[in-house]
Every structure is written in structure tokens, then in C-alpha cells.
Design a protein around this motif. Structure first.
Motif, PDB file in Angstrom:
ATOM      1  N   ALA A  37       0.832  -1.197   0.000  1.00  0.00           N
ATOM      2  CA  ALA A  37       0.000   0.000   0.000  1.00  0.00           C
ATOM      3  C   ALA A  37       0.871   1.253   0.000  1.00  0.00           C
ATOM      4  N   LEU A  38       1.892   1.284   0.844  1.00  0.00           N
ATOM      5  CA  LEU A  38       2.713   2.487   0.974  1.00  0.00           C
ATOM      6  C   LEU A  38       3.520   2.739  -0.289  1.00  0.00           C
ATOM      7  N   ARG A  49      -2.647   7.685  -2.453  1.00  0.00           N
ATOM      8  CA  ARG A  49      -3.224   7.815  -1.120  1.00  0.00           C
ATOM      9  C   ARG A  49      -3.585   6.431  -0.590  1.00  0.00           C
ATOM     10  N   VAL A  50      -3.583   6.323   0.730  1.00  0.00           N
ATOM     11  CA  VAL A  50      -3.907   5.068   1.385  1.00  0.00           C
ATOM     12  C   VAL A  50      -5.097   5.305   2.302  1.00  0.00           C
ATOM     13  N   GLY A 104      -4.921   9.272   3.637  1.00  0.00           N
ATOM     14  CA  GLY A 104      -3.837  10.218   3.443  1.00  0.00           C
ATOM     15  C   GLY A 104      -2.759   9.651   2.547  1.00  0.00           C
ATOM     16  N   THR A 105      -1.749  10.491   2.248  1.00  0.00           N
ATOM     17  CA  THR A 105      -0.639   9.987   1.445  1.00  0.00           C
ATOM     18  C   THR A 105       0.135   8.985   2.289  1.00  0.00           C
ATOM     19  N   PRO A 106       0.904   8.124   1.651  1.00  0.00           N
ATOM     20  CA  PRO A 106       1.700   7.160   2.424  1.00  0.00           C
ATOM     21  C   PRO A 106       2.559   7.866   3.474  1.00  0.00           C
ATOM     22  N   PHE A 107       3.106   9.045   3.106  1.00  0.00           N
ATOM     23  CA  PHE A 107       3.947   9.796   4.038  1.00  0.00           C
ATOM     24  C   PHE A 107       3.152  10.200   5.275  1.00  0.00           C
ATOM     25  N   GLU A 108       1.952  10.715   5.050  1.00  0.00           N
ATOM     26  CA  GLU A 108       1.115  11.142   6.182  1.00  0.00           C
ATOM     27  C   GLU A 108       0.728   9.960   7.054  1.00  0.00           C
ATOM     28  N   TYR A 142       2.188   7.186   7.471  1.00  0.00           N
ATOM     29  CA  TYR A 142       3.294   6.597   8.224  1.00  0.00           C
ATOM     30  C   TYR A 142       3.789   7.533   9.318  1.00  0.00           C
ATOM     31  N   ASN A 143       3.865   8.808   8.989  1.00  0.00           N
ATOM     32  CA  ASN A 143       4.486   9.726   9.936  1.00  0.00           C
ATOM     33  C   ASN A 143       3.501  10.435  10.842  1.00  0.00           C
ATOM     34  N   ALA A 144       2.275  10.530  10.424  1.00  0.00           N
ATOM     35  CA  ALA A 144       1.293  11.190  11.280  1.00  0.00           C
ATOM     36  C   ALA A 144       0.019  10.360  11.375  1.00  0.00           C
ATOM     37  N   PRO A 145       0.120   9.161  11.933  1.00  0.00           N
ATOM     38  CA  PRO A 145      -1.073   8.311  12.036  1.00  0.00           C
ATOM     39  C   PRO A 145      -2.140   9.001  12.879  1.00  0.00           C
TER      40      PRO A 145
END
Ligand SMILES: Nc1ncnc2c1ncn2[C@@H]1O[C@H](COP(=O)(O)OP(=O)(O)OP(=O)(O)O)[C@@H](O)[C@H]1O
Ligand SMILES: [Mg+2]
Lengths: 260, 352, 286
Positions: B197-198, B203-204, B216-220, B222-225
């Protein structure tokens, strides 16, 4: 739309199956004018001919089953164990009785094993009975073989054999003590099917002139009105019982497999 | 309005509420993954988009057209199944041509399109084979080509890679993404593999219990669950309970140890909040560029080659951290004391 | 080397009882008939017996037999397929499936003499339905050309075991159709009919054909039902052969062999057609 079609097909099937059964049941109860009665059954069951032919056919069926098991179980086992390459051929031969009409085969018997032949089986009553038994075994071969072979597929024949051999068992012991119990449900379903086939069988018995249940029913049918319907009900009940026993034995097999 | 719009979808099977108030707006050409544990309703959402399940409530529009009540064959959708579902009686070429044939496309155009699609998936020579003559990865590529051939508006993929072995899985996911980008087709991809998925998605959507926990985007993601569930489901996490001492400056104490999270907190003084750290955010030893130093006891060391995974005890809790292998630094001894440095901004705040 | 040779011979020994049985009671009798069909009573080779089959009466007997077998196989396949599809493809409540399969097992084995009795009691000249229609509705089936002791009567009777046989054989094949195939076809834009024509039916075709050949042979060799139903009056191949075996009605034993040989050829042909078509339609299977 789909649903309507499905229901129509289903109900048509139910009617097609039920009506003749209903018809024969109703007819068998109508011997006495105006009221339903069991007269037809009473007459049939009291007929010494009925008792004699029925007994004859049951005994024939049992002997056929015994012979079938003795022939088919070792063969199917052996083919799986030692001659897997021959399996398609053996299977082909076992399916031949579905292709060659029984009446043709019995025609061959009559010519091949008559009193003036090299193996005069039809010369005596016992000889003819044995011949008939072989004929029945031939008829039931496709069903018996398939049932047993399917049963064998579910068990690991090679490992079981090696395990038994390592404990010093001979071939007879392996077959009787190891293989047979494991395929017993399959053997039983083959046996009940054989029973259903043999009890009402007509062609072979009639052409070999044996006093079996099938020819008896046919003669009665040509001469009586209500008794044949009673016979049909009885025959149907027997078929039903055989199929019920087959289901029971397969359920039994699932049970044992779940336990092991 | 977005290209593919799912709004307030609900689905119940009898008493079983499987999808609850699921909404997402997918832009044209976007690749969206539905990620979540088994049974969370991913497939059910996908099947509602495909038209195989009727939503109990809510609506689905594609390209401005409400398709909620339409049958699957009226929706212009392409779908790829986990089990490939190629028609075994048709050759590869005939499989790919199927959608065009039922749409009444002429022979010449059909053949051209099939050739084009087989070229796209790199199986140009295998058009005459039957599915059973292909490997799993090849079959799934054919299934993709079959789904794309009629130029669908939306492509749906339900765990298309999970029946394949690991190597093919990785190579095929790059390939699928490349094809999707090239064609610019709006795609929904269902998976329970977070790496998939990431790495593939624009977007996931992380789902749990029939709900979208976070989009959110993979970055979001992962970093801001956004929720504890998302934080715990995506990646590995070291979590702590911290007591707020000053919400305005972001000061907390962690098991008596004061530290500054360097951001205002949405919690009262004295409240307990969840904070978390990714294994790769922490560093063994004292690092002057990082504000927080945590005393730790090493409890296990796993040398995995490029990465060394260290397990330690920090503030009474298990703490995983990853460091890169370096020729001049042997891994620390088990049972030894150590210090772990962390950047204040690396702490992830956990919501509910 | 000698060891393995002996071992191989011993392996074959295990097959001897089966081979002896099959040769003595299946293959040799059949061969005897086949060879007899090409011999004069004195034992010389001849085609005369085969040529002798070409009389109006024997031709007619074969023709009626083929017609009865073919029609009952065809209708049995079609109706059995419809019922099997109804109980497997989810349009009916799941509960009806079990009883239908069980009943099919029973009905497919309920053949021969008693089956004829059941139909005589139902739609024979004095049967239940016949009488009911006549007394309650004033419909005389005879007037409409219905006669149980006829070709169509035989077909209708045979269907009682042909339909359930088809149900039993085709149900597993229908179960083998994956739900995803249907869904893949649908989502690609196919209608239900297109799915059936392009995917499901081609996949089922070998099984349907196989069953058809089986049903054909099944009906073609059926003697008991026909004799119990019509007595020796109906001129079909198995009844003619039955009469020939009992009393040499053809006046030549070797003509009898030829008659039987013809029956083998026809059932053999049905099965060959089946095998050839099956191989052709199964290119896509291993
Ligand atoms: N047709 C149905 N009838 C009843 N319940 C269903 C049906 N389809 C799905 N469910 C239930 O709905 C829930 C969600 O199923 P779904 O297949 O959407 O899960 P999923 O997220 O795709 O899981 P997985 O990762 O295992 O594929 C499950 O609990 C399942 O049992
Ligand atoms: Mg799923």
C-alpha cells in the motif's frame, strides 16, 4: 426472471418424479373396488413364487457382492501400489459394461458356455447360477471399481503397506486387516449399489432362464393388474433403502476420517 | 465533484454491520489503496464499487454518473481478482478480447487492441496460449490486460498479488503501478500488505471494523497516524504513556523523565497522552543534534546484515530501534547500559 | 537385472484374476459375437450377415431404438441440466439441494420392470393421470395421440432415470464453475446469456457430451423396461435381439450376431464421438 426459471425447472422435476410414484402407490392400493386396501400386497407376499424368486435374487446379490469385493479390492489395490501405469487401462475395462449392452454380453455367454462348448456352464443349474453371478459382477464392475478406487485414493496405500510389511504382515493380512477396513465405506456403497442392481435385474436372468425376481415381476406384469404396482412399490422401497444405506456409509466414512 | 465518489456507504449482511459510513473522493488518475486487517470490509467496499453488492445506504458516482443501482456490466469498470479468474476455455488473446467482443467491437480493432494490451504487459508472444500454460504472475498480468482492454473508467484490484510468491509480488507491483501511471487510470487497490500500500499508492485508506480510520498519502499515514489503530497497524512502533506538564510548550514527563515535544499539545496539564517512536527514528549513543536522550538497557541484538535491530528497555517499556551496520562499530553487548538519542519532532502523538 | 524382471512379472501376477475375469466374462463373449457376425454357420468369413441386417424390419428396429435413445438422452440432458442449474446456482433455497440429489440417486437406479409398472399405473390406458383427465376434465389422451406403449411412451418412461442421472453427473461440474468467472465476465460487460454462451457452456460442454453418450448407451441397451412396458410388440433393437436369443426369430443365428454387433457399433460410436469431441474441447485443460 432467473428465479422463475429455476422454480419452474425444479417443480417440473419434482412432478416428474413424484407422479409416477404416486400413480403406482395409488394403483397398488386399489385392488378392492371403491376403497383403498393392502390386498395386492397380501396376494403378492403370500405368493410362493414371490418368496422363492425374491430369495433367489437376494442370495445371488450377496454372492455377487462377495465375489465383487474379492475381485475388485485386491485388483484396485494392486494397481495403485504396483502398476500405476496400468490404471487407465484397467479403468477403461471396468467402464466397458456401460458401453456394451448387457444383452449382447449375455448372448455371448449363452453361445460360449453352452452344453456343447469347452466350458459347459449352462449345462447344470448350479453352473448357470455361477455364470449369472459372473454376469452380475460384470454389470456392477463400473460402480464397484470406481467406489473402491476412490476410497483408495483417500488413503496412502504405499505407506500403509510398508508399515504393515515392516511388522511382518503378508499380502492376505495387509488386504484384510489394513486395506479393507480403510476402504470399507467405499466398499459398502459399491455393495449396496450392486444389491439395488441385482435384485431387480431382468435381462440376464431371463435369458439364462433363472427363477429370479426380475423375470417373475415381468411375468406377473403381463398377467395381473394390481399386483405389479405393489411389486413396483416394493422394488422402489428396496432401491430407496439401498441408496439410504449408501449415504449412511459415506457419512460414516466422513466421520471416521474426521476422527483419524 | 471528484471522479469517483463514494459517499456514506453502508453495508450490512443481516445483523452484521460490515461497512460503516465509508466516504472517499478519488481524483481522476489517482491510485488509492484500501489497507486493513482481514475482515475489515475492504473487499466489500470494492464489490460495492464493482456492483456485486448493493449498498445498504449511500451512493457511488463515477465521472458524474450515479451508478449505485447499476449492474456490474453497465458500470465500465475493470476488475482484477486475487485468483486471476481467467476463463480457462479461452486463450490469452481471447481472454483479453472478451470485454471488447461483448461490447461488439469489430474484429480488426479488437485484434489491434489485444496486441497493444499484450505488449503493455510484456507478453506479446503468448496470445495463443491457454491460461493453464502460464505462471501465476503471467496469469495475473493477463487478467490486468483483460480488465484494461475495454478502456474502463475505474480499475479495481482485490489483493491481486497475494497468491504470488514474494519475488514476483515485488516486481509485479512496480509493473502495475507503471502501467496505471502510463494509462492514467483511476485505481482502487485492496491489500492487507502495508508495504504494498505504501509503495504503490497516491493515497492510502486505512480501514478497521468497516470504517476508514485515516485517508492520506503514504507519508502522512506513516508519519502522522491519526489513530492508535493506524499507528499500530502501519509499521513498527514504540509507544509510551506521557504525562503533560505544560501543554503550551509541549513539555511532558515520561516515567519521571522530563522532555520537550517541541509543539503545542491539545491536552490539559496532568493528562496522560500516548506518544510513539519509529524504530528508525532513534539512534544509539549520544547525538548532539538530537534534543532527547533516553537511558536504556540492551535486552537483545539481532544482526540482520545491513540493518541491526536492537531491543532495549526504556522507561520500563520494550523499545525497538534499527541502526545501520558499520564496519567500525560492533553491535552493543546484551545487558549493557546505553543511551538513545531522539529528535523531539520525531515523537508521534497518538490520538484515540 | 533378473531380480527386477522377476519382480515385474510378479507385479503382473497380481492382475491375473482381474484379467481372467474380464477376458472370460466380458471380452471373450463380446468378441464371440463380433466374430460370429462375420462368419457363415460353417465358419467361413462373410459380410452376408451384415448385409442381411438391411431389411425393412431390422432397419426400422435400429432406427426406432436410436430415436428413443437419442431423444431420451437429449431431453434427459436438457431437463436434468435445468434442474441441476436451478439447485446449484443459487436461485433456489439451499435446502432443496440435498433432497433432490438423494432422490436422483434413487430414481436413477429405479429402472427395469418396476419402472414400467409405475408408468403403466400412472399414464397407461387405465393409469391415474389418464383416468383423472378423462373423468374430471373430459380429456381423452388417446384422442390426442398419446399411447404409453409407443416410441414416445418409452421416451417419457426412460426420462425417469435419464433426468436424475444427468443431475447426478452434472451437479459437480456446475459446482466447479467459479464465482469469479461469472463476476469477471459481468464486470467486463457481458450479459448473463453471453457469459453462458462464451464461458460457462464451453467449460461444461465435455461433461454434458459425456453424459449424453452415457445416457444414450444407457437407453439403447435397456431391455427390461421396454419388455415390461410393451411386451414383444414394440420393434426396437434390444427387444428384437431378445426375441432372437430366445427363439431365433430371424431364422439365422449368425444374423443374430450381426444384430448384436450392430448394437455394439452404435453404442461404441456414441462413445467415440464423445471421446473425440471431449479431446477437442479440452485443449485448455491439462
Ligand atoms: N456475502 C456475505 N454474507 C455475509 N457476510 C459477509 C459476506 N461477505 C462478507 N461478509 C463479512 O463481512 C466482513 C468483511 O468482509 P470482507 O470480505 O469485506 O473483508 P476483507 O477486508 O476483504 O478481508 P480479507 O482481507 O480477509 O479479504 C467479514 O466479516 C465477512 O465475514
Ligand atoms: Mg478481501
Amino acid at each position: 426472471m432467473n428465479k422463475v426459471f429455476a422454480w419452474i425447472a425444479f417443480l417440473f422435476g419434482v412432478l416428474y418424479f413424484i407422479l409416477p410414484l404416486f400413480g403406482m402407490a395409488e394403483f397398488s392400493l386399489s385392488m378392492r373396488r371403491g376403497v383403498y386396501s393392502l390386498d395386492a400386497y397380501r396376494v403378492v407376499l403370500a405368493d410362493p413364487q414371490f418368496q422363492a424368486t425374491f430369495t433367489f435374487s437376494v442370495v445371488m446379490a450377496l454372492v455377487t457382492i462377495a465375489f465383487g469385493i474379492l475381485l475388485v479390492v485386491p485388483t484396485a489395490y494392486w494397481v495403485r501400489l504396483k502398476l500405476p501405469g496400468m490404471r487407465p487401462w484397467v479403468e477403461f475395462v471396468t467402464l466397458l459394461p456401460l458401453v456394451i449392452p448387457a444383452i449382447v454380453v449375455v448372448f455371448g455367454y449363452i453361445r460360449l458356455y453352452n452344453t456343447s462348448s469347452w466350458l459347459p456352464m449352462t449345462g447344470t443349474a448350479t453352473g448357470t447360477n455361477i455364470l449369472l453371478m459372473f454376469g452380475y459382477s460384470m454389470l456392477s464392475l463400473p460402480y464397484m471399481y470406481r467406489a473402491v478406487d476412490t476410497g483408495l485414493r483417500a488413503i496412502d496405500v504405499a505407506t500403509l503397506t510398508e508399515a504393515a510389511q515392516s511388522m511382518g504382515a503378508g499380502w492376505g493380512t495387509i488386504l484384510a486387516r489394513v486395506i479393507l477396513p480403510n476402504v470399507l465405506p467405499a466398499v459398502l456403497s459399491g455393495a449396496f449399489l450392486t444389491l439395488a442392481i441385482v435384485i431387480g435385474e431382468f435381462t440376464m436372468a431371463a435369458l439364462l432362464d433363472r427363477p429370479a425376481f426380475g423375470p417373475y415381476m415381468q411375468i406377473l406384469g403381463a398377467n395381473k393388474a394390481y399386483e405389479p404396482a405393489a411389486l413396483a412399490v416394493i422394488a422402489f422401497a428396496i432401491t430407496w433403502a439401498c441408496m439410504g444405506l449408501i449415504q449412511l456409509s459415506t457419512r460414516f466414512s466422513k466421520h471416521t476420517r474426521a476422527m483419524s | 465533484m471528484a471522479f469517483l465518489d463514494l459517499s456514506n456507504l453502508q453495508k450490512s449482511f443481516g445483523q452484521n454491520h460490515v461497512v460503516k459510513d465509508f466516504s472517499i473522493a478519488v481524483e481522476q488518475g489517482e491510485f488509492v489503496s484500501l489497507l486493513g486487517p482481514s475482515g475489515c470490509g475492504k473487499t466489500t467496499v470494492l464489490r460495492m464499487v464493482g456492483g456485486f453488492e448493493t449498498p445498504s445506504a449511500g451512493s457511488i458516482t463515477i465521472d458524474g454518473r450515479d451508478v449505485t443501482g447499476l449492474r456490474p456490466n453497465q458500470r465500465a469498470i475493470g476488475m482484477v481478482f486475487q485468483s486471476y479468474a481467467l476463463f480457462p476455455n479461452l486463450t490469452v488473446g481471447q481472454n483479453v478480447a472478451f470485454g471488447l467482443k461483448v461490447a461488439g467491437v469489430g474484429r480488426a480493432e479488437r485484434d489491434a487492441r489485444v496486441a497493444e494490451m499484450l505488449d503493455l504487459i510484456g507478453l506479446a508472444d503468448l496470445g495463443a496460449r491457454y491460461p493453464f500454460q502460464l505462471s501465476g504472475g503471467q496469469q495475473q498480468r493477463v487478467a490486468l490486460a483483460r480488465a484494461l482492454a475495454p478502456r474502463p473508467k475505474v480499475l479495481l484490484l482485490d489483493e491481486p498479488l497475494s497468491a504470488l510468491d514474494a519475488k514476483i509480488r515485488v516486481s509485479l507491483r512496480t509493473e502495475i503501478r507503471a502501467i496505471q501511471k502510463r494509462l492514467g487510470i483511476t485505481t482502487i487497490f485492496v491489500t492487507h500488505d502495508q508495504e504494498e500500500a505504501l509503495s504503490m499508492s497516491d493515497r492510502v485508506v486505512v480501514m478497521s471494523g468497516g470504517r476508514a480510520d485515516q485517508i492520506g498519502t503514504p507519508f502522512e499515514i506513516y508519519n502522522a497516524p491519526a489513530t492508535r489503530f493506524v499507528a499500530g497497524f502501519v509499521g513498527t512502533l514504540n509507544t509510551f504513556d506521557a504525562v503533560v506538564t505544560d501543554p503550551a510548550t509541549g513539555s511532558v514527563t515520561l516515567n519521571g523523565l522530563p522532555l520537550a515535544l517541541d509543539r503545542p499539545l491539545d491536552a490539559a496539564k496532568g493528562a496522560t497522552i500516548g506518544v510513539a517512536l519509529r524504530p528508525e527514528a532513534a539512534r544509539l549513543g549520544r547525538d548532539p543534534s538530537r534534543e532527547v536522550v533516553l537511558p536504556a538497557t540492551i535486552t537483545a541484538v539481532q544482526f540482520m546484515g545491513a540493518v541491526v535491530r536492537i531491543t532495549a528497555e526504556v522507561a520500563g517499556r520494550r523499545f525497538d530501534l534499527d541502526t545501520f551496520n558499520r564496519v567500525d562499530t560492533p553491535p552493543p553487548a546484551v545487558g549493557g547500559e546505553a543511551e538513545i538519542s531522539v529528535g523531539a519532532r520525531d515523537f508521534i502523538l497518538l490520538g484515540d | 537385472m533378473a531380480e527386477t524382471l522377476r519382480g515385474r512379472a510378479a507385479n503382473w501376477l497380481g492382475l491375473v484374476p482381474f484379467i481372467v475375469f474380464a477376458v472370460l466374462f466380458l471380452i471373450l463373449p463380446t468378441l464371440y459375437i463380433v466374430v460370429g457376425a462375420f462368419r457363415t454357420p460353417e465358419g467361413a468369413f462373410t459380410f452376408q450377415n451384415i448385409i442381411g441386417l438391411n431389411t425393412a424390419s431390422i432397419r426400422n428396429a435400429y432406427w426406432v431404438s436410436i430415436k428413443v435413445s437419442f431423444m431420451s438422452a437429449l431431453l434427459g440432458c436438457a431437463i436434468g441440466f435445468a434442474i441441476a442449474a436451478a439447485i446449484t446456482l443459487g436461485s433456489l433455497p439451499k435446502r432443496v439441494r440435498g433432497p433432490m440429489i438423494t432422490f436422483s440417486g434413487v430414481a436413477s437406479n429405479f429402472a427395469g420392470v418396476p419402472l414400467a409398472f409405475a408408468f403403466i399405473a400412472t399414464i397407461g390406458p387405465a393409469g391415474l393421470i389418464t383416468m383423472y383427465l378423462r373423468t374430471e376434465w373430459g380429456i381423452n389422451l388417446r384422442v390426442y395421440g398419446w399411447n404409453l406403449l409407443s416410441t414416445w411412451g418409452l421416451i417419457v418412461t426412460y426420462l425417469f432415470f435419464q433426468i436424475p442421472l444427468m443431475i447426478l453427473i452434472i451437479t459437480p461440474a456446475l459446482d466447479g464453475l467459479k464465482r469469479e468467472w461469472r463476476e469477471a465476465a459481468e464486470v467486463l460487460g457481458a450479459t448473463g446469456l453471453q457469459y453462458w454462451r462464451m464461458v460457462a457452456f464451453p467449460i461444461l460442454f465435455p461433461s454434458i457430451l459425456g453424459t449424453m453418450a452415457l445416457l444414450f448407451a444407457n437407453a439403447f441397451g435397456a431391455v427390461a423396461t421396454a419388455i415390461a412396458l410393451t411386451g414383444p410388440s414394440l420393434n426396437i433393437a434390444p427387444i428384437l435381439l431378445y426375441a432372437q436369443i430366445r427363439g431365433d426369430v430371424l431364422g439365422s443365428p449368425n444374423l443374430g450376431y450381426a444384430l448384436a454387433f450392430g448394437m455394439i457399433v452404435i453404442t461404441g460410436l456414441a462413445n467415440t464421438i464423445y471421446i473425440v469431441l471431449r479431446i477437442r474441447s479440452e485443449r485448455w485443460l491439462k
